[in-house]
Design an enzyme around this catalytic site. Structure first.
Site, PDB file in Angstrom:
ATOM      1  N   LEU A   1       0.830  -1.200   0.000  1.00  0.00           N
ATOM      2  CA  LEU A   1       0.000   0.000   0.000  1.00  0.00           C
ATOM      3  C   LEU A   1       0.861   1.246   0.000  1.00  0.00           C
ATOM      4  CD1 LEU A   1      -2.585  -1.151   2.664  1.00  0.00           C
ATOM      5  CD2 LEU A   1      -2.944  -1.010   0.220  1.00  0.00           C
ATOM      6  N   GLY A   2       2.062   1.118   0.536  1.00  0.00           N
ATOM      7  CA  GLY A   2       2.937   2.283   0.591  1.00  0.00           C
ATOM      8  C   GLY A   2       4.147   1.963   1.416  1.00  0.00           C
TER       9      GLY A   2
ATOM     10  N   GLY B   1       6.887   3.798   4.266  1.00  0.00           N
ATOM     11  CA  GLY B   1       7.306   4.940   5.061  1.00  0.00           C
ATOM     12  C   GLY B   1       8.767   4.771   5.393  1.00  0.00           C
TER      13      GLY B   1
ATOM     14  N   PHE C   1      10.205   3.635   7.805  1.00  0.00           N
ATOM     15  CA  PHE C   1      10.646   2.472   8.547  1.00  0.00           C
ATOM     16  C   PHE C   1      10.096   1.168   8.029  1.00  0.00           C
ATOM     17  CE2 PHE C   1      12.211   5.612  11.338  1.00  0.00           C
ATOM     18  CZ  PHE C   1      13.342   5.019  11.856  1.00  0.00           C
TER      19      PHE C   1
ATOM     20  N   VAL D   1       3.957  -0.976   4.086  1.00  0.00           N
ATOM     21  CA  VAL D   1       2.613  -1.312   4.547  1.00  0.00           C
ATOM     22  C   VAL D   1       1.954  -2.185   3.485  1.00  0.00           C
ATOM     23  CG1 VAL D   1       0.432  -0.392   5.353  1.00  0.00           C
ATOM     24  CG2 VAL D   1       2.502   0.958   5.599  1.00  0.00           C
TER      25      VAL D   1
ATOM     26  N   LYS E   1       1.827  -3.327   8.776  1.00  0.00           N
ATOM     27  CA  LYS E   1       3.057  -2.551   8.687  1.00  0.00           C
ATOM     28  C   LYS E   1       4.222  -3.402   9.106  1.00  0.00           C
ATOM     29  CE  LYS E   1       1.454   1.715  10.013  1.00  0.00           C
ATOM     30  NZ  LYS E   1       1.793   2.979   9.450  1.00  0.00           N
TER      31      LYS E   1
ATOM     32  N   ASP F   1       5.038  13.566  13.824  1.00  0.00           N
ATOM     33  CA  ASP F   1       5.068  13.595  12.359  1.00  0.00           C
ATOM     34  C   ASP F   1       3.674  13.822  11.787  1.00  0.00           C
ATOM     35  OD1 ASP F   1       6.339  13.618   9.932  1.00  0.00           O
ATOM     36  OD2 ASP F   1       6.502  11.446   9.744  1.00  0.00           O
TER      37      ASP F   1
END
Ligand SMILES: *[C@@H]1O[C@H](CO)[C@@H](O)[C@H](O)[C@H]1NC(C)=O
Ligand SMILES: *[C@@H]1O[C@H](CO)[C@@H](O)[C@H](O)[C@H]1NC(C)=O
Ligand SMILES: *[C@@H]1O[C@H](CO)[C@@H](O)[C@H](O)[C@H]1NC(C)=O
Ligand SMILES: *[C@@H]1O[C@H](CO)[C@@H](O)[C@H](O)[C@H]1NC(C)=O
Ligand SMILES: *[C@@H]1O[C@H](CO)[C@@H](O)[C@H](O)[C@H]1NC(C)=O
Ligand SMILES: *[C@@H]1O[C@H](CO)[C@@H](O)[C@H](O)[C@H]1NC(C)=O
Ligand SMILES: *[C@@H]1O[C@H](CO)[C@@H](O)[C@H](O)[C@H]1NC(C)=O
Ligand SMILES: *[C@@H]1O[C@H](CO)[C@@H](O)[C@H](O)[C@H]1NC(C)=O
Ligand SMILES: *[C@@H]1O[C@H](CO)[C@@H](O)[C@H](O)[C@H]1NC(C)=O
Ligand SMILES: *[C@@H]1O[C@H](CO)[C@@H](O)[C@H](O)[C@H]1NC(C)=O
Ligand SMILES: *[C@@H]1O[C@H](CO)[C@@H](O)[C@H](O)[C@H]1NC(C)=O
Ligand SMILES: CC(=O)N[C@H]1CO[C@H](CO)[C@@H](O)[C@@H]1O
Length: 845
Positions: A495-496, A498, A500, A503, A517, A615
């Site tokens: 899905l994406g 980040g 770290f 996901v 995640k 964040d």
């Protein structure tokens, strides 16, 4: 016949006498004694209780031996010389006082260097210490000349070094342990933890037999503990020692008396792939299910030694000899290891696409890596030694120069069947593939059948019932790694990504859709992780993304969240021209602003363990199917970086530039007011549909947020409002309130910013809003220094792309997004439908 035998028996008698003499006074060795590698049954020189012995042991290869002091069972703790010798070699304690290893060809392989120093005897103690003595003083000892091992009662001081191949281990004068490659790249350093606040004078390192590694210093009473072995104080008849392995890792090993085997009980570098040069030059380290394995970046490369992946790779055609043009091989989830000090000409502050293209055109650049660690930095690797690490959990992207065309590696499965066959189509390979495919199809059909039936009412009752029970309790569910692997179909649908980790979309056993995640870079142990998970999951609010469960297994740390159908807010605010259906009307926008503020109020002021998000940005505000806002990724900052904010340095700032409050850069304490700043920027973006740091001709070459305040001063509210809302009904009173609130939130002084509960009241119109003063200090996010200037051309390119008033193509937006976002998402990642990125920040609770 008889005559021939006699000299031999004579030799035998002499030898037996020597051996008897040696064992008679156990532990002491008389000058003139000799040990031969050939005679395996020969008595070795032993310590008084035979705990340690000195002699030849086989390396496992034919006709290859080392002369070593070994622990009962045969585990070596000290070795004479660094090269193996043949079966005709001998270890001689010469009358001159030198201990010497002579190979079969008569060459001296190693010498103690003690000839003529009055050495009259040698002794091997029960501690494993071999000493050469003049009367009773030690002239030379194996403890003072260690090879790759430190045993209990051995005192390892700052001048000493352990070596294994190109790797070395030292204790430096500050009291840190360091591991280096080729005496140049320090890839590991660790000192005592911060609870010991001392300046060392002359530190030394020791390991106790129960398994504690400690630093001693006159300034440090009782010593400071560096590490425990995980079998600490368990079995008393076990030797625990420190050893630098040939793989560059420093470990505490345990060996049971007489067993001859050693088990690792602590390793300095947790992740073997992070050992510099483990896979040789241009070798890429990755893991199969269990072990680190070495491979080449692509088929444009070949192994230097086909039998040993650790020797590294070389290009099939050097880039200077390319028949066509060189190109860049793209390597996702890969980083080339970088350790300071790296020279300034190799580090740039540029986005990911520039990181690739600048390296391609720069003749002195061989490869580049964009670490996505929040620094927004790009590292150039110049020709020389390049060490790579690849893992699905790594957010970094890397590029390496090759001759076109790029010839990617086959997928892992194909690679397996090709192994051993040197990747040529042997008939049996074909047969195996065919049979494998058939079996696979059968298995697939079987699992399909199982899948259908399992979900049919008859079969499904049990598992659903079980799942319901678990979920009903409200506590976070613990998943096994296997379960999550299954539910995400082997981490297929990303899905994406980040800072770290990635996901993935997953479907739980009760058919709930979830976002899984895969965390990377967790510095905490299992217990701490569980505590943080408990805190996060006890935080329930309508405007916060709910944590369903977690997984903590070995190296794996995963979090399972409820899935948000509509993805993250940025995809609705910063849409490209063609996608007008994605533009949110004012009512939705205002509710998102309010929902976000409510979620944050809960985090800051209403929940039991208050959380600073660190964040806040549109990427971390997710929308459900009704476009209701839910804040995601709270509590992770603490999980990922538990270090106190006092130890923060500029490079460890992990929030996202553009949304980072000035105090991040000024090294002031981070508080909930830092989140308020980020919220203010998001609010301005919700109103305007533009990034707060966008620069264009329209904004008179200033950042959008600076320009917006000037327009606000002039009373030109319409200019700030998203132009795409022009033909819609908009509650202008709400707009003015939102704009005023946003300017209050981005005040430079944290104390001037309102609390989030106040923000809610102001937005709702319950509280009067005074006219906000000009927000100064909107210079956040710029790094002062030459690295910024070196890359100013490239940054300018990206900034221009971002400043196009209406973003015409998604790719130009992405190019900008990447270079301006410190969190460093790449092109594909930015365009994914749900972007749940990690706050790479630190929190203070
Ligand atoms: C060893 O000790 C003896 C007597 O204690 C002394 O005479 C001799 O000089 C010493 N040898 C050396 C090399 O120091
Ligand atoms: C280790 O050796 C150094 C120097 O010889 C000495 O100062 C120190 O006290 C020794 N440490 C221990 C624990 O014996
Ligand atoms: C290690 O360093 C030496 C000297 O600095 C250099 O000559 C040598 O090439 C290096 N080895 C490798 C494998 O890079
Ligand atoms: C010592 O190790 C700590 C980490 O434990 C590190 O932060 C520090 O920079 C190191 N100091 C030196 C001098 O290498
Ligand atoms: C530092 O180490 C000591 C001894 O091992 C331990 O008691 C303490 O909790 C550690 N402190 C931190 C902050 O990790
Ligand atoms: C260690 O040395 C530094 C600089 O010399 C000093 O600032 C610090 O207070 C010292 N720490 C201790 C515990 O003495
Ligand atoms: C450590 O020892 C040095 C010199 O012996 C002294 O100057 C310093 O103050 C000591 N530091 C601590 C923290 O005891
Ligand atoms: C992983 O690699 C190691 C070393 O090459 C091998 O022994 C092991 O069987 C491999 N494991 C799997 C699951 O492929
Ligand atoms: C499945 O699990 C999720 C997560 O806890 C829960 O919200 C949902 O109600 C469950 N659905 C069913 C049908 O049990
Ligand atoms: C950056 O440089 C400017 C001007 O040189 C200076 O005013 C500002 O304080 C600097 N910022 C930081 C974070 O060092
Ligand atoms: C960076 O570039 C600007 C303009 O190009 C110049 O004024 C400034 O002095 C440079 N800064 C550094 C640190 O080189
Ligand atoms: C852009 C987008 O994905 N919008 C979806 C948001 O959720 C609603 C309800 O599920 C869908 O109808 C939209 O298509």
């Amino acid at each position: 016949m008889i005559l021939q035998i006699q000299p031999r028996s004579l030799f035998l008698v002499v030898f037996l006498l020597v051996a008897a003499k040696a064992s008679e006074a156990a532990g002491t060795i008389a000058p003139g004694s000799t040990l031969d590698a050939s005679n395996e049954n020969q008595a070795t020189w032993s310590s008084p209780s035979s705990t340690f012995s000195l002699g030849f042991i086989s390396t496992g290869l034919p006709n290859s031996f080392i002369a070593a002091i070994s622990y009962s069972g045969g585990v070596p703790i000290w070795t004479a010389g660094s090269t193996p010798v043949d079966s005709a070699a001998s270890l001689q304690f010469l009358p001159s006082g030198a201990l010497r290893l002579v190979n079969g060809d008569g060459n001296t392989v190693w010498d103690s260097g003690t000839a003529g120093k009055g050495v009259s005897s040698a002794s091997l103690e029960d501690t494993g210490k071999l000493s050469l003595l003049r009367n009773d003083t030690v002239v030379w000892s194996s403890f003072d000349n260690p090879t790759d091992t430190v045993v209990p009662s051995q005192n390892f001081t700052t001048g000493k070094v352990l070596r294994s191949g190109l790797y070395s281990f030292r204790l430096i004068s500050s009291g840190n342990l360091t591991l280096s490659w080729n005496d140049s790249v320090v890839y590991f350093t660790q000192g005592l933890n911060s609870s010991y606040d001392v300046n060392m004078t002359s530190p030394s390192l020791g390991i106790q037999n129960i398994g504690i590694l400690s630093i001693f210093d006159s300034n440090l009473s009782g010593g400071g503990i560096m590490a425990y072995s995980n079998d600490y104080a368990e079995n008393r008849d076990t030797l625990r020692y420190l050893k630098l392995g040939g793989d560059g890792n420093l470990r505490i090993l345990s060996s049971d008396r007489g067993s001859g085997t050693e088990i690792a009980r602590w390793a300095a570098v947790e992740d073997q792939c992070e050992v510099f040069g483990y896979c040789g030059n241009m070798g890429i380290c990755s893991y199969n299910d269990t072990d680190p394995i070495c491979g080449c970046p692509s088929q444009n490369f070949e192994l230097v030694d086909p039998k040993d992946g650790r020797k590294g790779c070389k290009r099939k055609v050097e880039t200077v000899n390319c028949p066509g043009n060189p190109t860049m091989l793209d390597m996702e989830n890969t980083q080339f290891l970088t350790y300071p000090p790296e020279t300034e000409s190799q580090i740039f502050f540029v986005g990911i696409s520039a990181c690739r293209s600048n390296c391609l055109v720069n003749p002195s650049c061989d490869a580049s890596t964009s670490l996505s660690d929040g620094t927004g930095l790009c590292y150039f690797k110049t020709p020389g030694f390049i060490s790579g690490y690849q893992s699905p959990a790594l957010p970094s992207s890397s590029y390496i120069k090759v001759c076109s065309p790029v010839d990617p590696n086959p997928s892992p499965n194909a690679q397996l069947s090709g192994k051993g066959g040197g990747w040529r189509m042997h008939p049996w390979v074909v047969a195996v593939v065919v049979i494998g495919t058939i079996l696979g199809l059968v298995a697939l059909e079987g699992s399909l059948w199982w899948w259908c039936c399992r979900n049919s009412p008859k079969f499904g009752v049990l598992s659903a019932h079980y799942a319901l029970l678990e979920y009903a309790s409200g506590a976070p569910v613990q998943f096994t790694y296997k379960e999550l692997q299954r539910s995400t179909k082997g981490f297929k649908e990303k899905l994406g990504t980040g800072g770290f980790g990635a996901v993935y979309k997953g479907i739980l056993t009760n058919r709930t859709v979830a976002a899984v995640k895969q965390l990377e870079g967790i510095e905490q142990g299992e217990k701490q992780f569980r505590m943080e998970v408990a805190t996060i999951s006890s935080t329930h609010h309508l405007n916060l993304v709910r944590l369903i469960g977690f997984c903590s297994e070995g190296r794996h740390r995963l979090l399972v969240y409820e899935f948000m159908k509509n993805g993250s807010l940025d995809h609705f605010l910063f849409v490209s021209e063609g996608q007008s259906e994605k533009i949110l009307n004012w009512e939705y926008r205002f509710n998102i602003a309010l929902g976000t503020a409510r979620g944050m109020t809960y985090l800051h002021e209403e929940c039991r363990d208050c959380i600073v998000h660190c964040d806040i940005k549109p990427e971390n505000i997710l929308l459900d199917e009704n476009y209701a806002a839910k804040v995601s990724d709270f509590g992770l900052a603490k999980l990922i970086n538990p270090k106190d904010h006092r130890y923060r340095t500029l490079t460890s700032v992990r929030g996202t530039r553009g949304y980072l409050a000035p105090e991040w850069l000024a090294n002031l304490p981070i508080t909930s007011k830092s989140d308020v700043y980020g919220y203010g920027m998001v609010l301005l973006e919700i109103v305007s549909g533009r990034r707060n740091f966008e620069v264009s001709a329209e904004t008179r070459r200033q950042k959008f947020c600076v320009w917006a305040y000037e327009e606000f001063e002039k009373g030109n509210i319409k200019a700030i409002l998203d132009r795409r809302l022009d033909d819609q009904e908009v509650d202008m009173e709400q707009v003015v309130r939102a704009i005023k609130v946003s300017f209050w939130c981005i005040q430079e002084q944290p104390s001037h910013r309102p609390m989030m509960s106040k923000v809610v009241q102001m937005l709702e119109g319950i509280t009067e809003i005074e006219r906000p003063p000009a927000p100064k200090g909107l210079t956040e996010g710029s790094i002062n220094g030459s690295s910024m200037n070196v890359s100013s051309n490239i940054s300018a390119f990206s900034t221009t792309a971002a400043s196009a008033p209406a973003l015409s193509s998604s790719s130009s937006f992405q190019a900008a997004g990447v270079s301006l976002y410190a969190s460093g998402k790449n092109v594909e990642r930015a365009s994914s439908s749900l972007l749940q990125s990690y706050p790479e920040g630190q929190s203070q609770v």
